[in-house]
Scaffold this motif. Sequence first.
Motif, PDB file in Angstrom:
ATOM      1  N   MET A   1       0.896  -1.213   0.048  1.00  9.30           N
ATOM      2  CA  MET A   1       0.021   0.039  -0.220  1.00  9.30           C
ATOM      3  C   MET A   1       1.074   0.977   0.001  1.00  9.30           C
ATOM      4  O   MET A   1       1.865   1.295   0.731  1.00  9.30           O
ATOM      5  CB  MET A   1      -0.932   0.014   1.369  1.00  9.30           C
ATOM      6  CG  MET A   1      -1.645   1.152   1.301  1.00  9.30           C
ATOM      7  SD  MET A   1      -3.005   1.021   2.819  1.00  9.30           S
ATOM      8  CE  MET A   1      -3.990  -0.298   2.467  1.00  9.30           C
ATOM      9  N   ARG A   3       1.326   5.826  -0.206  1.00 10.24           N
ATOM     10  CA  ARG A   3       0.799   6.927   0.520  1.00 10.24           C
ATOM     11  C   ARG A   3      -0.620   7.314   0.007  1.00 10.24           C
ATOM     12  O   ARG A   3      -1.340   8.272   0.436  1.00 10.24           O
ATOM     13  CB  ARG A   3       1.772   7.979   0.925  1.00 10.24           C
ATOM     14  CG  ARG A   3       1.898   8.818  -0.463  1.00 10.24           C
ATOM     15  CD  ARG A   3       2.779   9.793  -0.035  1.00 10.24           C
ATOM     16  NE  ARG A   3       4.074   9.579   0.528  1.00 10.24           N
ATOM     17  CZ  ARG A   3       4.927  10.427   1.008  1.00 10.24           C
ATOM     18  NH1 ARG A   3       4.675  11.773   0.898  1.00 10.24           N
ATOM     19  NH2 ARG A   3       6.125  10.273   1.380  1.00 10.24           N
ATOM     20  N   PHE A   7      -7.076   3.682   2.821  1.00 12.44           N
ATOM     21  CA  PHE A   7      -7.109   2.639   3.732  1.00 12.44           C
ATOM     22  C   PHE A   7      -8.335   1.908   3.573  1.00 12.44           C
ATOM     23  O   PHE A   7      -9.295   2.511   3.501  1.00 12.44           O
ATOM     24  CB  PHE A   7      -6.841   2.787   5.431  1.00 12.44           C
ATOM     25  CG  PHE A   7      -5.371   3.553   5.572  1.00 12.44           C
ATOM     26  CD1 PHE A   7      -4.371   2.734   5.563  1.00 12.44           C
ATOM     27  CD2 PHE A   7      -5.289   4.788   5.846  1.00 12.44           C
ATOM     28  CE1 PHE A   7      -3.193   3.278   5.583  1.00 12.44           C
ATOM     29  CE2 PHE A   7      -4.126   5.429   6.311  1.00 12.44           C
ATOM     30  CZ  PHE A   7      -2.977   4.568   5.893  1.00 12.44           C
ATOM     31  N   SER A  11      -9.936  -1.043   8.395  1.00  9.54           N
ATOM     32  CA  SER A  11      -8.834  -0.683   8.953  1.00  9.54           C
ATOM     33  C   SER A  11      -8.864  -0.840  10.620  1.00  9.54           C
ATOM     34  O   SER A  11      -9.844  -0.809  11.220  1.00  9.54           O
ATOM     35  CB  SER A  11      -8.394   0.745   8.713  1.00  9.54           C
ATOM     36  OG  SER A  11      -9.399   1.456   9.379  1.00  9.54           O
ATOM     37  N   THR A  30      -3.501   0.201  10.601  1.00  4.36           N
ATOM     38  CA  THR A  30      -3.107   1.205   9.717  1.00  4.36           C
ATOM     39  C   THR A  30      -3.166   2.448  10.350  1.00  4.36           C
ATOM     40  O   THR A  30      -2.856   3.482   9.865  1.00  4.36           O
ATOM     41  CB  THR A  30      -4.321   1.292   8.568  1.00  4.36           C
ATOM     42  OG1 THR A  30      -5.789   1.393   9.353  1.00  4.36           O
ATOM     43  CG2 THR A  30      -4.511  -0.093   7.939  1.00  4.36           C
ATOM     44  N   PHE A  31      -3.552   2.640  11.637  1.00  4.93           N
ATOM     45  CA  PHE A  31      -3.533   4.221  12.524  1.00  4.93           C
ATOM     46  C   PHE A  31      -3.463   3.647  13.802  1.00  4.93           C
ATOM     47  O   PHE A  31      -3.424   2.771  14.390  1.00  4.93           O
ATOM     48  CB  PHE A  31      -4.832   4.869  12.274  1.00  4.93           C
ATOM     49  CG  PHE A  31      -6.060   3.940  12.727  1.00  4.93           C
ATOM     50  CD1 PHE A  31      -6.613   4.347  14.013  1.00  4.93           C
ATOM     51  CD2 PHE A  31      -6.718   3.048  12.168  1.00  4.93           C
ATOM     52  CE1 PHE A  31      -7.511   3.830  14.782  1.00  4.93           C
ATOM     53  CE2 PHE A  31      -7.820   2.509  12.924  1.00  4.93           C
ATOM     54  CZ  PHE A  31      -8.269   2.755  14.077  1.00  4.93           C
ATOM     55  N   PRO A  42      -3.124   7.983  10.545  1.00  4.87           N
ATOM     56  CA  PRO A  42      -2.649   7.063   9.695  1.00  4.87           C
ATOM     57  C   PRO A  42      -1.006   6.997   9.959  1.00  4.87           C
ATOM     58  O   PRO A  42      -0.470   8.111   9.911  1.00  4.87           O
ATOM     59  CB  PRO A  42      -2.754   7.362   8.199  1.00  4.87           C
ATOM     60  CG  PRO A  42      -3.821   8.395   8.344  1.00  4.87           C
ATOM     61  CD  PRO A  42      -3.756   9.157   9.498  1.00  4.87           C
ATOM     62  N   ASP A  44       1.338   6.155   8.201  1.00  2.80           N
ATOM     63  CA  ASP A  44       2.464   6.886   7.364  1.00  2.80           C
ATOM     64  C   ASP A  44       2.321   8.634   7.481  1.00  2.80           C
ATOM     65  O   ASP A  44       3.348   9.039   6.984  1.00  2.80           O
ATOM     66  CB  ASP A  44       2.121   6.472   5.774  1.00  2.80           C
ATOM     67  CG  ASP A  44       0.889   7.122   5.322  1.00  2.80           C
ATOM     68  OD1 ASP A  44      -0.325   7.297   6.183  1.00  2.80           O
ATOM     69  OD2 ASP A  44       0.597   7.180   4.265  1.00  2.80           O
TER      70      ASP A  44
END
Length: 74
Positions: A1, A3, A7, A11, A30-31, A42, A44
């Motif tokens: 995945m 950026r 999501f 998630s 994911t978060f 998130p 990222d």
Amino acid sequence: MNRFERFPSSSREAEVRYLDGDFRVVRPGTFVRCAVTGQPIPLDELRYWSVDLQEAYSSPQAVMARLHPERGAR
């Protein structure tokens, strides 16, 4: 995945160990949630956290609210 992908709707919240200048994912997800606002962040986009308190923050303002709550009461 990458950026630019959204999501998935399924998630999950990750469990993270916050280190100096980095973090380690203990349980995949994911978060994480901001300790001040409860807003999902998130992984990222995670930029702010406390190693001592092991908490994530969504913004510099959230960090200041956590570290200096008396300033927010003005």
